[in-house]
Design a protein around this motif. Structure first.
Motif, PDB file in Angstrom:
ATOM      1  N   GLY A  16       0.820  -1.217   0.000  1.00  9.70           N
ATOM      2  CA  GLY A  16       0.000   0.000   0.000  1.00  9.70           C
ATOM      3  C   GLY A  16       0.846   1.256   0.000  1.00  9.70           C
ATOM      4  N   MET A  17       1.976   1.220   0.724  1.00  5.84           N
ATOM      5  CA  MET A  17       2.883   2.371   0.725  1.00  5.84           C
ATOM      6  C   MET A  17       3.443   2.627  -0.669  1.00  5.84           C
ATOM      7  SD  MET A  17       5.088   1.560   4.189  1.00  5.84           S
ATOM      8  CE  MET A  17       4.272   1.188   5.732  1.00  5.84           C
ATOM      9  N   GLY A  18       3.827   1.550  -1.366  1.00  4.94           N
ATOM     10  CA  GLY A  18       4.381   1.709  -2.700  1.00  4.94           C
ATOM     11  C   GLY A  18       3.355   2.165  -3.706  1.00  4.94           C
ATOM     12  N   VAL A  19       2.142   1.635  -3.601  1.00  5.02           N
ATOM     13  CA  VAL A  19       1.080   2.011  -4.538  1.00  5.02           C
ATOM     14  C   VAL A  19       0.636   3.460  -4.297  1.00  5.02           C
ATOM     15  CG1 VAL A  19      -1.303   1.532  -5.240  1.00  5.02           C
ATOM     16  CG2 VAL A  19       0.292  -0.362  -4.846  1.00  5.02           C
ATOM     17  N   ALA A  20       0.610   3.878  -3.028  1.00  8.79           N
ATOM     18  CA  ALA A  20       0.172   5.239  -2.702  1.00  8.79           C
ATOM     19  C   ALA A  20       1.233   6.283  -3.000  1.00  8.79           C
ATOM     20  CB  ALA A  20      -0.213   5.309  -1.226  1.00  8.79           C
ATOM     21  N   ALA A  21       2.492   5.890  -3.090  1.00  5.81           N
ATOM     22  CA  ALA A  21       3.580   6.837  -3.344  1.00  5.81           C
ATOM     23  C   ALA A  21       3.503   7.376  -4.770  1.00  5.81           C
ATOM     24  CB  ALA A  21       4.923   6.143  -3.124  1.00  5.81           C
ATOM     25  N   PRO A  22       4.084   8.552  -5.018  1.00  4.72           N
ATOM     26  CA  PRO A  22       4.105   9.078  -6.388  1.00  4.72           C
ATOM     27  C   PRO A  22       4.726   8.074  -7.348  1.00  4.72           C
ATOM     28  CG  PRO A  22       4.824  10.757  -4.830  1.00  4.72           C
ATOM     29  CD  PRO A  22       4.707   9.479  -4.051  1.00  4.72           C
ATOM     30  N   ALA A  23       4.090   7.904  -8.490  1.00  3.23           N
ATOM     31  CA  ALA A  23       4.574   6.945  -9.480  1.00  3.23           C
ATOM     32  C   ALA A  23       5.967   7.341  -9.961  1.00  3.23           C
ATOM     33  CB  ALA A  23       3.610   6.870 -10.658  1.00  3.23           C
ATOM     34  N   VAL A  24       6.765   6.335 -10.318  1.00  3.17           N
ATOM     35  CA  VAL A  24       8.113   6.571 -10.822  1.00  3.17           C
ATOM     36  C   VAL A  24       8.191   6.344 -12.323  1.00  3.17           C
ATOM     37  CG1 VAL A  24       9.254   6.078  -8.629  1.00  3.17           C
ATOM     38  CG2 VAL A  24       8.779   4.198 -10.228  1.00  3.17           C
ATOM     39  N   GLY A  25       7.054   6.101 -12.948  1.00  7.58           N
ATOM     40  CA  GLY A  25       7.008   5.901 -14.392  1.00  7.58           C
ATOM     41  C   GLY A  25       5.598   5.534 -14.808  1.00  7.58           C
ATOM     42  N   THR A  26       5.373   5.423 -16.110  1.00  6.40           N
ATOM     43  CA  THR A  26       4.069   5.020 -16.617  1.00  6.40           C
ATOM     44  C   THR A  26       4.075   3.517 -16.848  1.00  6.40           C
ATOM     45  OG1 THR A  26       4.799   5.450 -18.886  1.00  6.40           O
ATOM     46  CG2 THR A  26       3.654   7.239 -17.730  1.00  6.40           C
ATOM     47  N   PRO A  27       2.941   2.848 -16.651  1.00  7.88           N
ATOM     48  CA  PRO A  27       2.903   1.394 -16.830  1.00  7.88           C
ATOM     49  C   PRO A  27       3.399   0.982 -18.212  1.00  7.88           C
ATOM     50  CG  PRO A  27       0.911   2.141 -15.726  1.00  7.88           C
ATOM     51  CD  PRO A  27       1.648   3.375 -16.144  1.00  7.88           C
ATOM     52  N   GLY A  28       4.392   0.103 -18.212  1.00  9.56           N
ATOM     53  CA  GLY A  28       4.950  -0.391 -19.455  1.00  9.56           C
ATOM     54  C   GLY A  28       6.029   0.476 -20.054  1.00  9.56           C
ATOM     55  N   GLY A  29       6.247   1.672 -19.477  1.00 13.38           N
ATOM     56  CA  GLY A  29       7.259   2.576 -20.005  1.00 13.38           C
ATOM     57  C   GLY A  29       8.662   2.118 -19.630  1.00 13.38           C
ATOM     58  N   THR A  30       9.620   2.456 -20.477  1.00 17.78           N
ATOM     59  CA  THR A  30      11.014   2.139 -20.175  1.00 17.78           C
ATOM     60  C   THR A  30      11.856   3.404 -20.233  1.00 17.78           C
ATOM     61  OG1 THR A  30      11.441   1.574 -22.501  1.00 17.78           O
ATOM     62  CG2 THR A  30      10.868  -0.230 -21.025  1.00 17.78           C
ATOM     63  N   PRO A  31      12.946   3.502 -19.460  1.00 17.48           N
ATOM     64  CA  PRO A  31      13.361   2.421 -18.562  1.00 17.48           C
ATOM     65  C   PRO A  31      12.428   2.263 -17.380  1.00 17.48           C
ATOM     66  CG  PRO A  31      14.711   4.367 -18.180  1.00 17.48           C
ATOM     67  CD  PRO A  31      13.850   4.677 -19.368  1.00 17.48           C
ATOM     68  N   GLY A  32      12.278   1.023 -16.926  1.00 18.02           N
ATOM     69  CA  GLY A  32      11.539   0.784 -15.708  1.00 18.02           C
ATOM     70  C   GLY A  32      12.374   1.181 -14.503  1.00 18.02           C
ATOM     71  N   VAL A  33      11.791   1.070 -13.337  1.00 18.08           N
ATOM     72  CA  VAL A  33      12.492   1.400 -12.093  1.00 18.08           C
ATOM     73  C   VAL A  33      12.332   0.227 -11.130  1.00 18.08           C
ATOM     74  CG1 VAL A  33      12.648   2.963 -10.130  1.00 18.08           C
ATOM     75  CG2 VAL A  33      12.123   3.878 -12.394  1.00 18.08           C
ATOM     76  N   TYR A  34      13.457  -0.321 -10.712  1.00 27.40           N
ATOM     77  CA  TYR A  34      13.491  -1.482  -9.820  1.00 27.40           C
ATOM     78  C   TYR A  34      12.758  -1.153  -8.525  1.00 27.40           C
ATOM     79  CZ  TYR A  34      15.677  -5.547  -7.507  1.00 27.40           C
ATOM     80  OH  TYR A  34      15.915  -6.724  -6.855  1.00 27.40           O
ATOM     81  N   SER A  35      11.820  -2.013  -8.124  1.00 31.12           N
ATOM     82  CA  SER A  35      11.010  -1.730  -6.943  1.00 31.12           C
ATOM     83  C   SER A  35      10.554  -3.022  -6.293  1.00 31.12           C
ATOM     84  CB  SER A  35       9.784  -0.891  -7.339  1.00 31.12           C
ATOM     85  OG  SER A  35       8.849  -0.818  -6.281  1.00 31.12           O
ATOM     86  N   ASN A  36      10.810  -3.158  -4.993  1.00 28.23           N
ATOM     87  CA  ASN A  36      10.351  -4.329  -4.256  1.00 28.23           C
ATOM     88  C   ASN A  36       8.835  -4.399  -4.166  1.00 28.23           C
ATOM     89  OD1 ASN A  36      12.761  -5.861  -3.162  1.00 28.23           O
ATOM     90  ND2 ASN A  36      13.289  -3.792  -2.513  1.00 28.23           N
ATOM     91  N   THR A  37       8.161  -3.265  -4.364  1.00 21.25           N
ATOM     92  CA  THR A  37       6.699  -3.252  -4.358  1.00 21.25           C
ATOM     93  C   THR A  37       6.159  -4.241  -5.384  1.00 21.25           C
ATOM     94  OG1 THR A  37       6.715  -0.923  -3.699  1.00 21.25           O
ATOM     95  CG2 THR A  37       4.656  -1.787  -4.605  1.00 21.25           C
ATOM     96  N   ASN A  38       6.802  -4.310  -6.543  1.00 18.27           N
ATOM     97  CA  ASN A  38       6.353  -5.216  -7.600  1.00 18.27           C
ATOM     98  C   ASN A  38       6.323  -6.658  -7.124  1.00 18.27           C
ATOM     99  OD1 ASN A  38       6.113  -3.221  -9.710  1.00 18.27           O
ATOM    100  ND2 ASN A  38       8.344  -3.181  -9.810  1.00 18.27           N
ATOM    101  N   TYR A  39       7.375  -7.082  -6.435  1.00 13.63           N
ATOM    102  CA  TYR A  39       7.477  -8.494  -6.064  1.00 13.63           C
ATOM    103  C   TYR A  39       6.645  -8.840  -4.836  1.00 13.63           C
ATOM    104  CZ  TYR A  39      10.329 -10.036  -9.864  1.00 13.63           C
ATOM    105  OH  TYR A  39      10.738 -10.395 -11.114  1.00 13.63           O
ATOM    106  N   LEU A  40       6.375  -7.873  -3.968  1.00 10.58           N
ATOM    107  CA  LEU A  40       5.421  -8.159  -2.897  1.00 10.58           C
ATOM    108  C   LEU A  40       4.013  -8.320  -3.470  1.00 10.58           C
ATOM    109  CD1 LEU A  40       6.335  -6.184   0.338  1.00 10.58           C
ATOM    110  CD2 LEU A  40       6.908  -8.503  -0.349  1.00 10.58           C
ATOM    111  N   LEU A  41       3.708  -7.572  -4.531  1.00  9.26           N
ATOM    112  CA  LEU A  41       2.413  -7.755  -5.197  1.00  9.26           C
ATOM    113  C   LEU A  41       2.351  -9.123  -5.880  1.00  9.26           C
ATOM    114  CD1 LEU A  41       1.784  -4.197  -6.643  1.00  9.26           C
ATOM    115  CD2 LEU A  41       0.256  -5.440  -5.098  1.00  9.26           C
TER     116      LEU A  41
END
Length: 372
Positions: A154-179
């Protein structure tokens, strides 16, 4: 063809890493049936207990390769569509338009645009990745904190986005793997840890790999010393730590032998189908936690050798511990290295990590291990 293992050079290389400043280092390198294991330094600076190559170790984000493989196994069974929106499975965790736009594949390759939750869970790291403005206080505050993974995502999802979905370069985030861990739970009806254990760890025949049941590392292990860029001096032992802060994103405990066995089995198509493995090896540019652009697949990271992606695997860090495990594409040459010190680089006046002899010594070890 591989160069034969140069045992004397490997022995010297691990010793040089220790002399450069790492308390303890242990490693295994394989070339076909030929195996070298080595260790140098101490597992405990207070007692002088030596490290050995068979110690269990927190392998950090190497866990992501295991979690990704478990997701691919469920995809092969038709329970997960990699290109389906994650909101279809987890609408309460990634609601609205973002849940419709972010696919499972984007979580796997870090192109979801979701921010890292860590600076929100650890207040003293709130300026991350500007390390000069961070502090290690939260590391001590949360030694025994039992985090709820839903709260962390929830903290990661609520935080300001670091990119657009599918956009590159992506940004490494542990939020992705907890999801992804939550997704595994939703589609299997078991915990993600149980799913990964059954479908990946046991399938690979790993004997000394598993998720922690408490804050202590079970079995023989080294203490883990965190320096936090020189702000903890001398480095402090974080080997007793509740790993719920990363869960199935980075909490796995393993050995260098088991890691080599895992990546060998993965690249041989013994854990997932060859078509799934091909998807894991399809890379996109991603900004790493160190701020570098790297190639990243679905839980796999390539290491360039002779101008091409010859080795595949993953690296990982936890508080006080680091691991790198890479296997050549044909599975013949394999390398896994573990160290019990992290963030040894001090900062220059501009807040940038300064070069350290440990960096060069590790690079030299990797070169000998992978190139012969």
């Amino acid at each position: 063809m591989s160069n034969p293992l140069d045992r004397a050079a490997l022995d010297a290389a691990v010793e040089n890493v220790h002399r450069a400043g790492v308390p303890g280092i242990f490693a295994e390198v394989r070339d076909g049936d030929e195996v070298w294991r080595g260790a140098a330094g101490v597992a405990d600076v207070a007692t002088g207990r030596p490290v050995t190559a068979g110690l269990r170790h927190r392998v950090g984000s190497v866990t992501k390769a295991f979690t990704a493989a478990a997701v691919l196994r469920q995809a092969e069974r038709g329970r997960i569509d990699l290109d389906a929106p994650v909101g279809r499975h987890l609408p309460e965790l990634v609601p609205g338009e973002r849940g419709d736009a972010i696919t499972v594949r984007m979580l796997l390759n870090h192109t979801s645009g979701l921010a890292e939750y860590l600076p929100y869970a650890y207040p003293s790291l709130k300026a991350w990745p500007v390390v000069a403005e961070t502090g290690p206080e939260s590391l001590d505050d949360h030694r025994l904190t039992r985090f709820d993974p839903v709260d962390l995502t929830g903290m990661g999802v609520a935080a300001p986005a670091v990119g657009t979905p599918g956009g590159t370069p992506g940004v490494y985030s542990n939020t992705n793997y907890l999801l992804l861990a939550q997704l595994l739970e939703r589609v299997t009806g078991t915990t993600a840890e149980q799913c990964i254990t059954r479908d990946v760890i046991e399938r690979a025949g790993l004997r000394d790999t598993g998720f922690p049941s408490g804050p202590e590392i079970e079995g023989p292990h080294a203490r883990l010393y965190e320096a936090w860029f020189g702000m903890i001096d001398p480095p402090r032992d974080y080997s007793v730590y509740d790993m719920s802060w990363v869960g199935p994103s980075a909490s796995l405990v393993s050995t260098v032998t088991d890691l080599n066995r895992f990546f060998g089995a993965l690249l041989a198509g013994e854990i997932i189908a060859p078509s799934s493995l091909a998807q894991m090896r399809r890379t996109v540019p991603v900004v790493s936690q160190e701020g570098r652009i790297i190639d990243y697949g679905l839980g796999l990271h390539p290491a360039e050798h002779s101008g091409r992606h010859a080795f595949w695997g993953h690296g990982g860090t936890v508080w006080g511990g680091g691991t790198l495990s890479m296997t050549r594409a044909d599975g013949r040459r394999r390398m896994s290295v573990a160290v019990n010190l992290q963030r040894w680089n001090r900062l220059d006046p501009f807040g940038r990590p300064q070069p350290h002899p440990i960096d060069d010594a590790l690079a030299a070890l990797y070169h000998v291990a992978m190139d012969g």
